[in-house]
Design an enzyme around this catalytic site. Structure first.
Site, PDB file in Angstrom:
ATOM      1  N   VAL A  19       0.877  -1.174   0.000  1.00  0.00           N
ATOM      2  CA  VAL A  19       0.000   0.000   0.000  1.00  0.00           C
ATOM      3  C   VAL A  19       0.914   1.224   0.000  1.00  0.00           C
ATOM      4  O   VAL A  19       1.807   1.351   0.843  1.00  0.00           O
ATOM      5  CB  VAL A  19      -0.945  -0.033   1.225  1.00  0.00           C
ATOM      6  CG1 VAL A  19      -1.672   1.302   1.362  1.00  0.00           C
ATOM      7  CG2 VAL A  19      -1.960  -1.154   1.035  1.00  0.00           C
ATOM      8  N   GLY A 230      16.015   5.945 -19.008  1.00  0.00           N
ATOM      9  CA  GLY A 230      15.364   7.217 -18.682  1.00  0.00           C
ATOM     10  C   GLY A 230      15.064   8.013 -19.936  1.00  0.00           C
ATOM     11  O   GLY A 230      14.538   7.471 -20.920  1.00  0.00           O
ATOM     12  N   ASP A 262       7.212   0.289 -13.710  1.00  0.00           N
ATOM     13  CA  ASP A 262       6.319  -0.886 -13.639  1.00  0.00           C
ATOM     14  C   ASP A 262       5.279  -0.839 -14.759  1.00  0.00           C
ATOM     15  O   ASP A 262       4.893  -1.881 -15.297  1.00  0.00           O
ATOM     16  CB  ASP A 262       5.605  -0.934 -12.282  1.00  0.00           C
ATOM     17  CG  ASP A 262       6.598  -0.970 -11.135  1.00  0.00           C
ATOM     18  OD1 ASP A 262       7.671  -1.571 -11.313  1.00  0.00           O
ATOM     19  OD2 ASP A 262       6.313  -0.377 -10.078  1.00  0.00           O
ATOM     20  N   GLY A 299      -0.319   9.440  -8.348  1.00  0.00           N
ATOM     21  CA  GLY A 299      -0.602   8.085  -7.870  1.00  0.00           C
ATOM     22  C   GLY A 299       0.184   7.048  -8.663  1.00  0.00           C
ATOM     23  O   GLY A 299       0.888   7.382  -9.627  1.00  0.00           O
TER      24      GLY A 299
HETATM   25  O1  RIB Z   1       7.947   1.039  -8.456  1.00  0.00           O
HETATM   26  C1  RIB Z   1       7.073   1.746  -7.620  1.00  0.00           C
HETATM   27  C2  RIB Z   1       6.688   0.893  -6.462  1.00  0.00           C
HETATM   28  O2  RIB Z   1       7.830   0.627  -5.671  1.00  0.00           O
HETATM   29  C3  RIB Z   1       5.700   1.516  -5.507  1.00  0.00           C
HETATM   30  O3  RIB Z   1       4.371   1.238  -5.852  1.00  0.00           O
HETATM   31  C4  RIB Z   1       6.117   0.966  -4.161  1.00  0.00           C
HETATM   32  O4  RIB Z   1       5.133   0.218  -3.534  1.00  0.00           O
HETATM   33  C5  RIB Z   1       7.395   0.194  -4.403  1.00  0.00           C
HETATM   34  O5  RIB Z   1       7.183  -1.150  -4.496  1.00  0.00           O
END
Ligand code: RIB
EC number: 2.7.1.15
Length: 316
Positions: A19, A230, A262, A299
């Site tokens: 979280v 980057g 991600d 976010g």
């Molecule tokens: O890469 C971003 C993520 O890194 C975040 O959401 C945080 O929870 C960490 O795991």
């Protein structure tokens, strides 16, 4: 219909759920200093679940394998994954540790600093992966990061190899030198610039450095190497050792870069699952464009675009 088309899932993610507790500030405080923040947001994060959510938001059929604590954060997290249509049959709940959390600071340039308290994520073990063997077998692509135990990652890749499921290692975060042996378990390795430096033991600042790093990572046993650089884009190298630079457009407005890496990995995994005929360079270019769009909103998972929100065609 090919064997791969008959699989139930495009992507299976084995990884973390945290979280995110995000404070928006003008600048990061100095040691011993108290500063006033502008805004606070609580959201769902964790590198593994972020990648899973990005692939789901783009229409992928995805499964998450992870561990949450038996607490309010864990319950809320599970509901959120289910609402996104993600298969959670192997997201288990433990009484032994709390759900992972990540206090995050985002400055006015949109750059972040993150602390992770991994809690329940570190209890995801080889038995959990063994129980999820069928989900991995039924997936076209499986992805791991390093917010879970290394043994768990290795077990996942062993099962993936057994069923010829394409495996991607996103070696993040990498605070200590990774056992280089791990590299040979994955088909694809996808580090950022800093992670590539730690893996290769030399500076990776220029595109030429990144090409040298690709060569070294191939020598360590990985078939496909993708190094994100980057604003310089990415360098990709396929199984024939053909190395190419992927240039990207400059982001117009960076509001919050949290989880952009991600978003890239989740999109890339989905494209590798769905667009087998697309070149690696094109897959990486499109994944970069999705990640660039994610930094325009605040976010982590909330900033990830859906297929309808994209300003270009992701597929085809
Ligand atoms: O890469 C971003 C993520 O890194 C975040 O959401 C945080 O929870 C960490 O795991």
């Amino acid at each position: 219909m090919s064997e791969s088309d008959m699989k139930k899932f495009d992507v299976c993610i084995v990884g973390s759920c945290n979280v995110d507790l995000i404070s928006y500030v003008d600048r990061t405080p100095k040691i011993g200093e108290t500063i006033e923040g502008k805004k606070f947001e609580k959201g769902f994060g964790g590198k593994g679940a972020n990648q899973c959510v990005q692939a789901a938001k783009l229409g992928g059929k995805v499964a998450m394998i992870g561990k949450l604590g038996n607490d309010i954060f864990g319950k809320e997290y599970l509901d959120s994954l289910k609402q996104l249509g993600i298969n959670t049959d192997h997201v288990s709940i433990t009484d032994e540790a709390a759900t992972g959390v990540a206090p995050i600071i985002v400055d006015k340039e949109g750059q972040n600093s993150i602390i992770v308290i991994l809690g329940a994520n570190l209890l995801l073990n080889e038995d959990d992966i063994q129980k999820a063997e069928d989900i991995i077998r039924q997936s076209k692509v499986v992805v791991c990061q390093l917010e879970i135990r290394l043994e768990t990652v290795i077990k996942t890749f062993e099962i993936a190899k057994k069923y010829s499921v394409l495996s991607i290692l996103n070696p993040a975060p990498m605070s200590v030198k990774l056992n280089q042996n791990l590299i040979k378990f994955a088909d694809v390795i996808c580090p950022n610039q800093t992670e590539a430096e730690i893996l290769c033991d030399f500076n990776v600042e220029t595109i030429d450095d990144a090409k040298k790093a690709c060569k070294k990572l191939h020598e360590l046993g990985c078939r496909i190497v993708i190094i994100t650089m980057g604003s310089q884009g990415a360098v990709v190298s396929n199984e024939h050792d053909q190395c190419e630079h992927v240039e990207i457009e400059k982001c117009s407005s960076v509001c919050d870069s949290t989880g952009a890496g991600d978003s890239f990995v989740g999109t890339l995994a989905l494209l590798m699952a769905r667009e087998e005929k697309m070149s690696l360079k094109e897959q990486v270019k499109r994944a970069c464009r999705v990640a660039s769009q994610s930094v325009e909103k605040t976010g982590t998972q909330t900033s990830y675009p859906t297929t309808d929100e994209l300003r270009f065609n992701l597929f085809g």
